[in-house]
Design an enzyme around this catalytic site. Structure first.
Site, PDB file in Angstrom:
ATOM      1  N   SER A 189      81.599  32.999  58.216  1.00 11.61           N
ATOM      2  CA  SER A 189      82.357  33.176  59.459  1.00 11.61           C
ATOM      3  C   SER A 189      81.396  33.783  60.472  1.00 11.61           C
ATOM      4  CB  SER A 189      83.509  34.164  59.209  1.00 11.61           C
ATOM      5  OG  SER A 189      84.069  34.620  60.429  1.00 11.61           O
ATOM      6  N   TYR A 191      87.116  41.925  55.545  1.00  9.18           N
ATOM      7  CA  TYR A 191      86.693  40.556  55.868  1.00  9.18           C
ATOM      8  C   TYR A 191      85.237  40.537  56.345  1.00  9.18           C
ATOM      9  CZ  TYR A 191      87.335  35.804  57.805  1.00  9.18           C
ATOM     10  OH  TYR A 191      87.241  34.458  58.086  1.00  9.18           O
TER      11      TYR A 191
HETATM   12  P1  NAD Z   1      93.779  28.643  55.273  1.00 15.26           P
HETATM   13  O1  NAD Z   1      94.705  29.801  55.077  1.00 15.26           O
HETATM   14  O2  NAD Z   1      94.230  27.459  56.045  1.00 15.26           O
HETATM   15  O3  NAD Z   1      93.228  28.119  53.879  1.00 15.26           O
HETATM   16  C1  NAD Z   1      92.841  28.993  52.864  1.00 15.26           C
HETATM   17  C2  NAD Z   1      92.773  28.227  51.570  1.00 15.26           C
HETATM   18  O4  NAD Z   1      92.404  29.144  50.526  1.00 15.26           O
HETATM   19  C3  NAD Z   1      94.130  27.632  51.160  1.00 15.26           C
HETATM   20  O5  NAD Z   1      93.903  26.403  50.503  1.00 15.26           O
HETATM   21  C4  NAD Z   1      94.671  28.671  50.182  1.00 15.26           C
HETATM   22  O6  NAD Z   1      95.599  28.137  49.255  1.00 15.26           O
HETATM   23  C5  NAD Z   1      93.382  29.077  49.504  1.00 15.26           C
HETATM   24  N1  NAD Z   1      93.467  30.363  48.830  1.00 15.26           N
HETATM   25  C6  NAD Z   1      93.853  31.556  49.318  1.00 15.26           C
HETATM   26  N2  NAD Z   1      93.806  32.491  48.348  1.00 15.26           N
HETATM   27  C7  NAD Z   1      93.369  31.862  47.231  1.00 15.26           C
HETATM   28  C8  NAD Z   1      93.104  32.271  45.900  1.00 15.26           C
HETATM   29  N3  NAD Z   1      93.303  33.544  45.506  1.00 15.26           N
HETATM   30  N4  NAD Z   1      92.673  31.351  45.018  1.00 15.26           N
HETATM   31  C9  NAD Z   1      92.507  30.061  45.375  1.00 15.26           C
HETATM   32  N5  NAD Z   1      92.725  29.616  46.620  1.00 15.26           N
HETATM   33  C10 NAD Z   1      93.157  30.509  47.537  1.00 15.26           C
HETATM   34  O7  NAD Z   1      92.476  29.311  55.926  1.00 15.26           O
HETATM   35  P2  NAD Z   1      91.200  28.680  56.653  1.00 15.26           P
HETATM   36  O8  NAD Z   1      91.220  29.200  58.045  1.00 15.26           O
HETATM   37  O9  NAD Z   1      91.077  27.228  56.408  1.00 15.26           O
HETATM   38  O10 NAD Z   1      90.063  29.480  55.889  1.00 15.26           O
HETATM   39  C11 NAD Z   1      89.145  28.876  55.014  1.00 15.26           C
HETATM   40  C12 NAD Z   1      87.857  29.682  55.022  1.00 15.26           C
HETATM   41  O11 NAD Z   1      87.311  29.653  56.333  1.00 15.26           O
HETATM   42  C13 NAD Z   1      88.048  31.155  54.679  1.00 15.26           C
HETATM   43  O12 NAD Z   1      86.965  31.592  53.863  1.00 15.26           O
HETATM   44  C14 NAD Z   1      88.008  31.824  56.026  1.00 15.26           C
HETATM   45  O13 NAD Z   1      87.573  33.159  55.937  1.00 15.26           O
HETATM   46  C15 NAD Z   1      86.995  30.953  56.746  1.00 15.26           C
HETATM   47  N6  NAD Z   1      87.045  31.055  58.193  1.00 15.26           N
HETATM   48  C16 NAD Z   1      88.159  30.725  58.890  1.00 15.26           C
HETATM   49  C17 NAD Z   1      88.144  30.823  60.275  1.00 15.26           C
HETATM   50  C18 NAD Z   1      89.319  30.481  61.118  1.00 15.26           C
HETATM   51  O14 NAD Z   1      89.278  30.744  62.320  1.00 15.26           O
HETATM   52  N7  NAD Z   1      90.362  29.886  60.587  1.00 15.26           N
HETATM   53  C19 NAD Z   1      86.996  31.259  60.935  1.00 15.26           C
HETATM   54  C20 NAD Z   1      85.878  31.582  60.187  1.00 15.26           C
HETATM   55  C21 NAD Z   1      85.906  31.459  58.816  1.00 15.26           C
END
Ligand code: NAD
Length: 256
Positions: free
Chosen positions: A138, A151
């Site tokens: 991130s 985080y």
């Molecule tokens: P999201 O909530 O849409 O997806 C998260 C995924 O992780 C889902 O499939 C969920 O079921 C799974 N998950 C959660 N806990 C879990 C566990 N204990 N075991 C197995 N699976 C689990 O979120 P996202 O925004 O797509 O995030 C995905 C990654 O991207 C994360 O690592 C997040 O930190 C990173 N990220 C997101 C953003 C953003 O703005 N959305 C920005 C930077 C980084």
């Protein structure tokens, strides 16, 4: 380009993980999905791209379940060629109010799970002398925001883990890199939009603008499709010597 390869994408039932799974499948990679919630929808979406699709419901906070998932991958797909450590959660609170249990969960899912999946995937990648490990970090792996201690600590940690993984495999065909998105409008961020709308008493659309305006000069969300394209680049021959980078796609967030 990725025909015959298998990609395991953690946390791929939603958001960024699903976007990356779709992009890798579009290049011909077989996909192992992981994550909670609806599985049939994502499974059908990826299978429609004409690749073999598997699923394992490992809870990424549990090392034994991660090991079971890697065993499943070896048994059903031969080996994992591309590992995308993407599963992640967020919790927002000041340090003195941060629930200890949430700290542990964020560190386990956002950081420690990547160590376990990586250590278990590496031997087969090394044997094949080809592998791609992509850690979804991130902008919070590069800079901080208040109220996101766990985080930010986990994401800085995974950027460090990315560099070590890259160095330990630098003379092989196994690369490791991190992707550092700014805001992406997924369920994880929608919760923060909802909280902002409630706190300020404004509409959802207004809250999105406030959120972007605080950090992201482009005033645009990065999309799972754009992040998927970056993952495909890391997997391409042009990515052979891209090792240990933390590549931000953040609308200028960290350029400030
Ligand atoms: P999201 O909530 O849409 O997806 C998260 C995924 O992780 C889902 O499939 C969920 O079921 C799974 N998950 C959660 N806990 C879990 C566990 N204990 N075991 C197995 N699976 C689990 O979120 P996202 O925004 O797509 O995030 C995905 C990654 O991207 C994360 O690592 C997040 O930190 C990173 N990220 C997101 C953003 C953003 O703005 N959305 C920005 C930077 C980084």
């Amino acid at each position: 380009m990725l025909n015959g390869k298998t990609a395991l994408v953690t946390g791929s039932t939603s958001g960024i993980g699903l976007g990356i799974a779709r992009a890798l499948a579009a290049q011909g990679a077989n996909i192992i999905l992981n994550g909670f919630g609806d599985v049939q929808g994502p499974r059908a979406e990826v299978a429609a791209l004409g690749v073999k699709v598997g699923y394992h419901g490992a809870d990424m906070s549990k090392p034994a379940e991660i090991a079971a998932m890697m065993d499943y991958a070896a048994a059903e797909f031969g080996r994992v060629d591309i590992l995308v450590n993407n599963a992640g959660i967020q919790h927002v609170a000041r340090i003195e109010d941060f629930p200890v249990e949430r700290w542990d969960a964020v560190i386990a899912i956002n950081l420690t799970s990547a160590f376990h999946a990586t250590r278990l995937a590496l031997p087969a990648m090394r044997e094949a002398n080809w592998g791609r490990i992509i850690n979804v970090a991130s902008v919070h792996g590069l800079v901080a925001s208040a109220e996101k201690s766990a985080y930010v600590a986990a994401k800085h940690g995974i950027v460090g883990l990315t560099k070590v993984t890259a160095l330990e495999n630098a003379t092989t065909g196994v690369t490791c890199n991190a992707i550092c998105p700014g805001w992406v409008l997924t369920p994880l961020v929608q919760k923060q939009v909802d909280a902002k709308a409630a706190a300020l008493g404004v509409s959802n659309e207004e809250a999105k603008k406030v959120l972007l305006g605080e950090k992201e000069p482009s005033m645009q969300f990065t999309t799972p499709e754009e992040l998927g394209a970056l993952a495909v680049f890391f997997c391409s021959p042009a990515g052979n010597n891209v090792r240990g980078v933390a590549w931000n796609m953040d609308g200028g967030w960290t350029a400030q």
